[in-house]
Design a protein around this motif. Structure first.
Motif, PDB file in Angstrom:
ATOM      1  N   ASP A   1       0.886  -1.073   0.022  1.00 30.81           N
ATOM      2  CA  ASP A   1      -0.081  -0.055  -0.004  1.00 30.81           C
ATOM      3  C   ASP A   1       0.951   1.284  -0.131  1.00 30.81           C
TER       4      ASP A   1
ATOM      5  N   LYS B   1       0.577   4.318  -1.242  1.00 29.70           N
ATOM      6  CA  LYS B   1       0.055   5.584  -1.207  1.00 29.70           C
ATOM      7  C   LYS B   1      -0.440   5.707   0.202  1.00 29.70           C
TER       8      LYS B   1
ATOM      9  N   ALA C   1       2.737   6.085   2.432  1.00 29.60           N
ATOM     10  CA  ALA C   1       3.379   7.580   2.312  1.00 29.60           C
ATOM     11  C   ALA C   1       2.421   8.400   3.026  1.00 29.60           C
ATOM     12  N   LEU C   2       1.218   8.303   3.015  1.00 25.37           N
ATOM     13  CA  LEU C   2       0.387   9.399   3.681  1.00 25.37           C
ATOM     14  C   LEU C   2       0.211   9.161   5.016  1.00 25.37           C
TER      15      LEU C   2
ATOM     16  N   ARG D   1       6.094   6.766 -14.109  1.00 21.53           N
ATOM     17  CA  ARG D   1       5.073   5.735 -13.348  1.00 21.53           C
ATOM     18  C   ARG D   1       5.075   4.362 -13.989  1.00 21.53           C
TER      19      ARG D   1
ATOM     20  N   GLN E   1       8.797  -0.976  -7.342  1.00 20.68           N
ATOM     21  CA  GLN E   1       7.998  -0.881  -5.996  1.00 20.68           C
ATOM     22  C   GLN E   1       8.142  -2.418  -5.523  1.00 20.68           C
TER      23      GLN E   1
ATOM     24  N   GLN F   1      10.752   5.353  -2.516  1.00 22.74           N
ATOM     25  CA  GLN F   1      10.217   3.957  -2.355  1.00 22.74           C
ATOM     26  C   GLN F   1      11.028   2.988  -1.552  1.00 22.74           C
TER      27      GLN F   1
END
Length: 630
Positions: free
Chosen positions: A18, A20, A23-24, A234, A241, A360
């Motif tokens: 996960d 995103k 990171a958040l 991307r 990743q 990453q």
């Protein structure tokens, strides 16, 4: 491309990944430092806003110089419009177009004073911008370090709240890797990525505004290639990743192997498994190498790809901008400033793409740390815990206790027993009978599945774990000493004990007997690896630690297994005196150490199959009698 690298690149994606969300969640940990974060943002905006004005001012200096050079060649007394008409009249339309876009004064030379003032202004702005960015970097470093201090504290606190089952089902080196390597990697990644990301985003926005004021057409050409850069980034990062996740997972496995090998180095050498350990190390090290190589190779492609795409826009701007200068649509200084802005615009995009591998890697480590923080904790202590009086008798009762480490595989089944105050209860039985599990349940390292355990009539689940464990002194088969002196290791049993009390406990455990043979006596430095003390002497130190704690209950779990026969007799004499006022549980394979126990319990498959004194059990000719004959 090598076969291992190709194989790693073709790995299926991690299902639990996960990026995103992790990171958040990592960014949200900065919110307690919102004041410093706001200051960092304001300083960044100010520094970058002042810095991006520089190329425009330098472009103005170029215009002053170029206007002076061209104006010096024109006849004095003419206006610019007259000079343009004269050029068109003689058929020099290109020069006329160029002249129409300039702020030239015919007959006037180069104004070096104006150029000097302009350059000094640019220098001053660059110095102010550099100062603001420097202060921003310092505050950002403080913000990150404070955030990491909090994260480390949270991880440390979490470790103490985890149940023992968490550590029993994982390699110790893997857990240590999350607590150390992954946290350190988050710190370095956070410091680098936040600084570059913040600077890059602000720079792109500020430069974009400045480019629009010069030429919307050229700005559109520059921005046109951005989607292409994002698509390339991307595409590459999707493949890299999962390799970063594999990199840190394999690093944890490698650390676990190293920790186990070094901890049991003597055993590895004794049984001749050096080659096997090295082979295993080579395999795990190769896994780390392959995952790291694939991750770094793919992420390393981002920077050159985005640089190449950025150079396409740079060339397009140079060609179109040159034509606009020739036709008088833009000044020479304007196109010079715009080309500088194109570099400033593409550079942050390239930097963000280039540091994406670091980001990453940091997010992969953050996911592993957050996985640790999200692990189910042991059940909380009751909100209104019951306290047993300090002078309690020490009666222990197991009532119909059931327990299983794994559902469907019972270890303890419907077990009931009573240990009267001051009595000594010996527990014997084959390996796997549940003897140590019984102790783990009493210490609340694990919670019973059914039934209950009472101390002086109080269910231990209604007490705080700390209150339960503070009443129990425990000596395990596996000794544990921390790096420090013998004195400090004994004093660990009861912080604040006087030196006389420490020496008295050491004397009772017969530590004093061998300490005086050491050059530094009680100040001899020891650790868990032993070194200058034997296994039996290490066990005596842990027993002295338990003596100093003055527990209400005493647990000896194979405490004499590493002690020679003579030392065993000395310990028996000391523990006999210690047990006179304490309820004691002794787990032992040596039946000679439990002959004087008040009650001997024989366990098999989690059940008590026999109980009684030594003589009573011998007279029954049952399981205990068979054990004495073995």
């Amino acid at each position: 491309m090598t076969r291992p690298l190709r194989a790693m690149m073709e790995l299926p994606p991690e299902r639990t990944r996960d990026f995103k969300g992790s990171a958040l969640r990592l960014v949200k940990r900065l919110t307690p430092q919102r004041g410093l974060t706001a200051a960092v943002l304001l300083l960044g905006v100010g520094g970058i806003a002042i810095g991006v004005i520089g190329p425009r001012i330098l472009g103005h200096a170029t215009d002053l110089l170029f206007n002076g050079v061209i104006g010096r060649e024109l006849p004095a007394g003419l206006t610019k419009e007259q000079a343009v008409e004269a050029a068109r009249a003689r058929g020099d339309g290109t020069f006329a177009d160029l002249l129409s876009g300039m702020n030239v004064v015919p007959g006037a030379g180069v104004d070096f004073h104006a150029i000097g003032r302009t350059l000094l202004l640019a220098l001053g702005l660059y110095l102010v911008a550099a100062l603001l960015i420097w202060v921003q970097a310092r505050l950002l470093n403080v913000t990150v370090q404070r955030t990491m201090v909090t994260l480390r504290a949270d991880v440390e606190a979490k470790v103490h709240r985890l149940p023992l089952s968490y550590f029993d089902t994982r390699q110790r080196g893997e857990v240590l890797s999350r607590v150390t390597n992954d946290v350190d990697n988050i710190q370095s990644s956070l410091s680098m990525t936040i600084s570059q990301l913040l600077t890059s985003v602000l720079t792109v926005l500020a430069v974009l505004v400045m480019m629009m004021t010069i030429s919307p057409l050229l700005t559109g050409i520059t921005v046109l290639v951005v989607p292409l850069s994002l698509w390339a980034t991307r595409t590459i990062t999707r493949r890299s990743q999962r390799l970063f996740v594999a990199q840190w997972r394999n690093t944890g496995r490698l650390n676990a192997h190293i920790e186990e090998t070094y901890s049991g180095f003597t055993v590895v050498k004794t049984f001749g498994h050096r080659a096997l350990a090295q082979e295993r190390f080579g395999d795990l090290n190769a896994d780390v190498y392959q995952a790291s190589l694939g991750a770094q190779f793919l992420s390393g492609l981002i920077s050159p790809v985005t640089t190449f795409i950025g150079n396409i826009s740079y060339v397009a701007v140079a060609v179109v901008g040159g034509l606009q200068v020739a036709t008088g649509q833009i000044t020479l200084g304007g196109i010079q400033a715009f080309i500088q802005y194109v570099r400033q615009f593409n550079q942050p995009l390239t930097q963000v793409a280039g540091m994406y591998n670091t980001m990453q890697s940091g997010i992969a480590s953050a996911e592993r740390v957050f996985d640790l923080l999200d692990t189910d904790e042991q059940s909380p202590d009751p909100p209104a815990p019951v306290r047993v009086p300090d002078r309690a008798a020490g009666r222990v009762e197991f009532e119909h206790v059931d327990f299983a480490y794994r559902p469907g595989t019972p270890v303890i089944s419907d077990l009931s027993l009573v240990a009267e105050p001051g009595s000594t209860v010996a527990i014997v039985g084959p390996t796997g009978a549940g003897k140590t599990t019984l102790v783990n349940l009493l210490m609340r390292f694990y919670e019973v599945d059914a039934g209950r355990i009472l101390i002086d009539g109080v269910d231990i689940t209604s007490m705080r774990r700390q209150d339960v464990r503070s009443r129990i002194g425990m000596v395990l088969q596996d000794t544990w000493l921390f790096g420090g002196t013998i004195y400090d290791n004994i004093a660990f049993g009861r912080p604040g004990a006087s030196s006389d009390e420490v020496i008295a406990a050491a004397t009772a455990a017969h530590v004093d007997r061998f300490v005086h043979t050491l050059p530094d006596g009680y100040q001899t430095v020891v650790n868990d690896d032993g070194g200058n003390v034997s296994a039996g002497e290490k066990q005596l130190i842990t027993i002295a630690r338990a003596f100093l704690a003055r527990p209400h209950l005493l647990i000896l779990d194979e405490a004499t297994s590493s002690v020679d026969t003579r030392t065993e007799l000395l310990i028996q004499q000391a523990t006999t005196e210690l047990r006179r006022t304490r309820t004691s549980f002794i787990i032992a394979h040596r039946l000679s150490t439990i002959r004087d126990a008040d009650v001997i319990l024989v366990m098999e498959a989690g059940r008590i199959v026999e109980s009684g004194t030594h003589q009573e059990l011998l007279a029954r000719h049952g399981e205990y009698w068979e054990m004495t004959r073995a």
